[in-house]
Every structure is written in structure tokens, then in C-alpha cells.
Scaffold this motif. Structure first.
Motif, PDB file in Angstrom:
ATOM      1  N   VAL A  11      60.972  -3.816  23.799  1.00 30.77           N
ATOM      2  CA  VAL A  11      61.395  -5.208  23.661  1.00 30.77           C
ATOM      3  C   VAL A  11      62.396  -5.249  22.501  1.00 30.77           C
ATOM      4  O   VAL A  11      62.032  -4.969  21.361  1.00 30.77           O
ATOM      5  CB  VAL A  11      60.198  -6.139  23.387  1.00 30.77           C
ATOM      6  N   TYR A  23      54.222 -11.491  17.648  1.00 33.75           N
ATOM      7  CA  TYR A  23      53.376 -10.821  18.635  1.00 33.75           C
ATOM      8  C   TYR A  23      51.926 -10.726  18.178  1.00 33.75           C
ATOM      9  O   TYR A  23      51.012 -10.817  18.997  1.00 33.75           O
ATOM     10  CB  TYR A  23      53.952  -9.440  18.991  1.00 33.75           C
ATOM     11  N   PHE A  54      54.084  -2.600  23.850  1.00 35.85           N
ATOM     12  CA  PHE A  54      55.479  -2.946  23.599  1.00 35.85           C
ATOM     13  C   PHE A  54      55.945  -2.243  22.346  1.00 35.85           C
ATOM     14  O   PHE A  54      55.273  -2.290  21.325  1.00 35.85           O
ATOM     15  CB  PHE A  54      55.653  -4.446  23.376  1.00 35.85           C
ATOM     16  N   ALA A  68      65.492  -8.682  26.923  1.00 39.11           N
ATOM     17  CA  ALA A  68      64.388  -8.419  27.857  1.00 39.11           C
ATOM     18  C   ALA A  68      64.069  -9.693  28.632  1.00 39.11           C
ATOM     19  O   ALA A  68      64.059 -10.790  28.079  1.00 39.11           O
ATOM     20  CB  ALA A  68      63.155  -7.937  27.107  1.00 39.11           C
ATOM     21  N   ASN A 112      63.712 -13.078  24.042  1.00 36.91           N
ATOM     22  CA  ASN A 112      63.159 -12.255  25.111  1.00 36.91           C
ATOM     23  C   ASN A 112      62.248 -13.147  25.946  1.00 36.91           C
ATOM     24  O   ASN A 112      61.438 -13.899  25.406  1.00 36.91           O
ATOM     25  CB  ASN A 112      62.379 -11.075  24.531  1.00 36.91           C
ATOM     26  N   PHE A 114      59.393 -14.089  28.824  1.00 32.85           N
ATOM     27  CA  PHE A 114      58.145 -13.631  29.418  1.00 32.85           C
ATOM     28  C   PHE A 114      57.615 -14.679  30.381  1.00 32.85           C
ATOM     29  O   PHE A 114      57.873 -15.870  30.226  1.00 32.85           O
ATOM     30  CB  PHE A 114      57.078 -13.390  28.344  1.00 32.85           C
TER      31      PHE A 114
END
Length: 122
Positions: A11, A23, A54, A68, A112, A114
Motif C-alpha cells: 500500500v 491502520y 499490508f 492502491a 488509497n 478500500f
């Protein structure tokens, strides 16, 4: 072929410390590895017990932060996780009911993207 699972997904992030905080604090991931080897910092995080982790890599490691997309994270409680992510300051859209199930989208501080998905009820 004897492939069993994806081990690591890279990532791309702009700041490893900022990404680590997101995270770990917002997503509840664990830090698996955080070590400096010469000029490169290897920072690896994952949900507790996951087979896939990751690696949070920076531009100086050859990655473009925020590039990403399409990574899908499965959750057992989509509504609770969306609420917790919003409370932690994450940009979350949804949840949304779709023909194939329920999902929400979120981005990390670098953009990024998700998908947070509930398990299929089929």
C-alpha cells in the motif's frame, strides 16, 4: 499450481508514521514488522490473525502514494465498523445494499481506496 493465498499487499503511502497510526488506530491492525534496514523502513501491518498483510511503502521505495484501489476488507459487522471508522476520522461512504451484498468504501489518509464488505449471505 500450489498457491494458497496472497501473503503481502503493498500500500503506497506518503508518511509511514501517519499511515501506521491510521491502520493501527482506525482499522485496528497489528504491527507485524517495523524495522529499518539501511535507508529502507519495512513496515508491515495486518488484521489480527490474517494470512495477508499490508506493507506500507513510500515513494522513495518506488511507490506512488494513494495509488492502491479495489482492495476489499471483509468484516463481520459492517455497520459498527463504519461507525468506528467515522469516529476515528476516516472518510467512509455507505454502507450500501447491492445485489451481491452490503459494502462501504473508505480511503486512508493518502487516498488509497478500500471496500469494506460484509460476508455474502448466499
Amino acid at each position: 499450481m500450489n498457491i494458497t493465498h496472497t501473503k503481502t499487499v503493498t500500500v503506497p503511502v506518503s508518511d509511514q508514521d501517519k499511515a501506521k497510526a491510521f491502520y493501527v488506530s482506525a482499522l485496528g491492525f497489528e504491527v507485524l514488522v517495523d524495522q529499518q534496514t539501511g535507508p529502507v523502513r519495512w513496515l508491515q501491518v495486518a488484521p489480527r490473525g490474517a494470512q495477508t498483510s499490508f506493507t506500507l511503502a513510500t515513494a522513495d521505495q518506488g511507490f506512488t502514494p494513494g495509488s492502491a484501489a479495489g482492495l476489499i476488507l471483509e468484516t463481520t459487522d459492517l455497520d459498527a465498523d463504519c461507525a468506528a471508522l467515522r469516529e476515528a476520522g476516516a472518510a467512509v461512504e455507505g454502507p450500501t445494499d447491492l445485489p451481491w451484498g452490503r459494502q462501504a468504501t473508505l480511503t486512508d489518509p493518502d487516498g488509497n481506496a478500500f471496500v469494506l464488505a460484509a460476508p455474502s449471505r448466499s
